[in-house]
Each structure stands twice: as structure tokens, then as C-alpha cells.
Design a protein around this motif. Structure first.
Motif, short mmCIF file in Angstrom:
data_model
loop_
_atom_site.label_atom_id
_atom_site.label_comp_id
_atom_site.label_asym_id
_atom_site.label_seq_id
_atom_site.Cartn_x
_atom_site.Cartn_y
_atom_site.Cartn_z
N ASN A 187 -5.96 21.55 -7.56
CA ASN A 187 -4.87 20.98 -7.96
C ASN A 187 -5.04 20.42 -9.37
O ASN A 187 -4.49 20.34 -10.48
CB ASN A 187 -4.07 20.11 -7.12
N PHE A 201 0.63 22.47 -5.53
CA PHE A 201 0.33 23.88 -4.78
C PHE A 201 -0.14 23.46 -3.20
O PHE A 201 -1.53 23.25 -3.31
CB PHE A 201 -0.73 24.53 -5.86
N GLY A 202 0.51 23.76 -2.57
CA GLY A 202 0.08 23.30 -1.23
C GLY A 202 -1.33 23.98 -0.67
O GLY A 202 -1.91 23.45 0.16
N SER A 203 -1.15 25.18 -0.66
CA SER A 203 -2.34 25.88 -0.21
C SER A 203 -3.80 25.67 -0.83
O SER A 203 -4.73 26.15 -0.39
CB SER A 203 -1.95 27.31 -0.23
N MET A 204 -3.78 25.24 -2.05
CA MET A 204 -4.97 24.88 -2.88
C MET A 204 -5.58 23.53 -2.48
O MET A 204 -4.91 22.58 -1.81
CB MET A 204 -4.54 24.95 -4.14
N THR A 205 -6.72 23.42 -2.81
CA THR A 205 -7.22 22.05 -2.73
C THR A 205 -7.03 20.93 -3.67
O THR A 205 -6.48 21.48 -4.53
CB THR A 205 -9.04 22.23 -2.55
N PRO A 244 -7.32 20.61 1.43
CA PRO A 244 -6.22 21.14 1.23
C PRO A 244 -5.06 20.23 1.01
O PRO A 244 -4.86 19.10 1.57
CB PRO A 244 -5.65 21.95 2.46
N SER A 299 -1.96 20.17 1.56
CA SER A 299 -0.97 19.93 2.62
C SER A 299 -1.11 19.03 3.54
O SER A 299 -0.51 18.42 4.29
CB SER A 299 -0.60 21.32 3.30
N THR A 300 -2.93 18.49 3.60
CA THR A 300 -3.31 17.62 4.51
C THR A 300 -3.06 16.14 3.97
O THR A 300 -3.10 15.24 4.50
CB THR A 300 -4.53 17.93 5.20
#
Ligand SMILES: Nc1ncnc2c1ncn2[C@@H]1O[C@H](COP(=O)(O)OP(=O)(O)OP(=O)(O)O)[C@@H](O)[C@H]1O
Ligand SMILES: [Mg+2]
Length: 253
Positions: free
Chosen positions: A103, A95-99, A142, A144-145
Motif C-alpha cells: 500500500n 487496498f485491503g488484500s494487499m500488505t 495484510p 485488513s488486520t
């Protein structure tokens, strides 16, 4: 057969077809509690399909899968998970927007029998597993990083957070460099040392030799060879079908 040697997981003539093609074709093997077993074989051999059969994602076209002596064929994935069979996915979709921590906590919330945890407890488990896979320092980042190796670690963390008795890993080393593979090997050893049975799909032979007690070779959906990794990897049929002559020469030199 004594209680200790009774298999935890049993596959009997497991078959899964797509259209006319049998992606998994009469596969039979057993996994003992606490064992660590590798599944190898060429692309398209049926490895992921087999994992999808075990985790209940696919309905079998033939055969039977038993867990602790009882059939789990036809059971829905969430019920299989609740028995304590956890898995990673070859294509990682966090889940990309979560930390990272959030997750991992999701794994703890939707896990095996002891599930229905309170969020506080789920976050405690998340912290535990992030430590285990070497992601504790990035817990607040996050997703995503994250780099690819870190995403793979998170995928393992999420699966381990479900507190599985059996962990199914699908190519968690793909795309990693040698240093990262060593770290990932260490991670798998640590998870296994907590008492979890491990069944892993891997193309990196160093991983199979490094952690697996047994290797099963799939080819065209069938078991081509099975046994101790160093024996299996020297098997002429396995070299022909999968490893190739270059690998065989390297083994001999
Ligand atoms: N959902 C599907 N629908 C139709 N065919 C499929 C499906 N999933 C897999 N297959 C086919 O089944 C066979 C086995 O695929 P599978 O993904 O299990 O192989 P694999 O051993 O995991 O390969 P890889 O090493 O590339 O991950 C392949 O021929 C594949 O094209
Ligand atoms: Mg696959």
C-alpha cells in the motif's frame, strides 16, 4: 516580497457551491513554504471541501488557487499531485488484500514529478516512510488486520511516499487516544522536519497547539479567524462558533 517569503500556496476568494449552498465561500489565505498550518471549525464548515478544491477534486465556482505563483485552478487531481501536493482522505480506503508495504509503495509509484519509479525503488521509499510513521514492524501484514490508528498511519505513509512538497492531512487523529495522538504528533513533526509544508484539518486542539504555527478557523465556509493558535483559540468568536464555553473555561483555569 522577497523570494523566501513568496507564498507556496495562495487561495484567493475560493468558492465552491453545492446546489445553492456555498460550502466554501470566498476563502483567502496563504501558506509559506515550510509552514505548518491548521484548519479548524465546526462539522460542515467546509474544511474537507476546501482540501478537495486544493487537490483538484472539485472545480471552483469562484476565486483562484495558486501554487508557486501559477494558477492551478481547474487542474486535474493527478496533475496537482504531480506538482507535489499530496493528501490523505478523511475516509480511509486502503487496498485491503494487499500488505502494508504494498500500500505504501503504491503512493511512491503514483506520486509527484519524480514519479514513474521502478517497483524496486517504490518499495525502498515504502520502507523509508513506514519507518517514519512507525509501521515498519507491520510492513508484511495484510492491511485488513490493521487497527484504526495504524490505518491512519498508513494513510499518512501513502501520502508521504508520493514525496509531496505540500502535505494535506484530513483529520488523521480522529478516533485516536491520547497516547496515539502523541505518537501521531511525533510523526507529523518528523514529516515536517524533512522539509514538507503541512496543511492539516483537525478537531483535536492539542494537535493544533502542539504543531501548528498558524491556525485558520472556518465557519459556514468562511474564514472566521486566522493567526497564532493560542491567540485564535482565545478569540471570543471562535469560542462562540466552535469551541464552546466549556473549552474556554478550561483554558482560563
Ligand atoms: N459532495 C457534496 N455534495 C453536496 N454537499 C456537500 C458535498 N460535500 C460537502 N457538502 C456539504 O458542504 C458543507 C461542508 O462540508 P465539508 O465536508 O467540507 O465539512 P467539514 O468542515 O469537512 O466537516 P467535518 O468536520 O464534519 O468533516 C456541508 O454542509 C456538507 O453537507
Ligand atoms: Mg471533513
Amino acid at each position: 516580497m522577497s523570494a523566501e517569503t513568496k507564498p507556496q500556496l495562495e487561495l484567493r476568494q475560493v468558492t465552491k457551491r453545492f446546489g445553492g449552498v456555498a460550502a466554501v465561500d470566498g476563502v483567502t489565505f496563504e501558506v509559506a513554504k515550510g509552514d505548518i498550518v491548521g484548519i479548524i471549525g465546526p462539522n460542515g464548515a467546509g474544511k474537507t471541501t476546501l482540501l478537495n478544491c486544493i487537490s483538484g477534486l472539485y472545480r471552483l465556482d469562484g476565486g483562484d488557487i495558486r501554487w508557486d505563483g501559477a494558477s492551478i485552478s481547474g487542474m486535474a487531481p493527478h496533475r496537482v499531485a504531480r506538482l507535489g501536493i499530496g493528501r490523505t482522505f478523511q475516509i480511509v480506503r486502503p487496498f485491503g488484500s494487499m500488505t502494508v508495504r504494498e500500500n505504501a509503495a503504491i503512493g511512491a509509484l503514483f506520486g509527484s514529478a519524480e514519479a514513474r519509479r521502478k517497483p524496486k525503488e517504490a518499495f525502498e521509499i515504502a520502507d523509508e516512510v513506514l519507518e517514519l510513521v512507525g509501521l515498519a514492524a507491520k510492513a508484511g501484514h495484510p492491511v485488513s488486520t490493521l487497527t484504526i490508528p495504524d490505518r491512519k498511519r498508513l494513510e499518512v505513509a501513502r501520502a508521504v511516499a508520493t514525496k509531496p512538497h505540500l502535505l494535506l492531512l484530513d483529520e488523521v487523529m480522529a478516533g485516536l487516544n491520547n497516547v496515539e495522538i502523541d505518537q501521531a504528533l511525533d510523526m507529523i513533526r518528523k514529516v515536517h522536519a524533512t522539509g514538507v509544508t503541512v496543511l492539516l484539518i483537525e478537531h483535536v486542539m492539542r494537535v493544533i497547539i502542539g504543531v501548528c504555527r498558524r491556525a485558520i478557523v472556518l465557519d459556514f465556509g468562511q474564514v472566521l479567524a486566522e493567526g497564532e493558535p493560542d491567540v485564535v483559540l482565545r478569540d471570543e468568536r471562535v469560542i462562540q462558533a466552535y469551541l464552546g464555553e466549556r473549552y474556554a473555561k478550561r483554558l482560563k483555569s
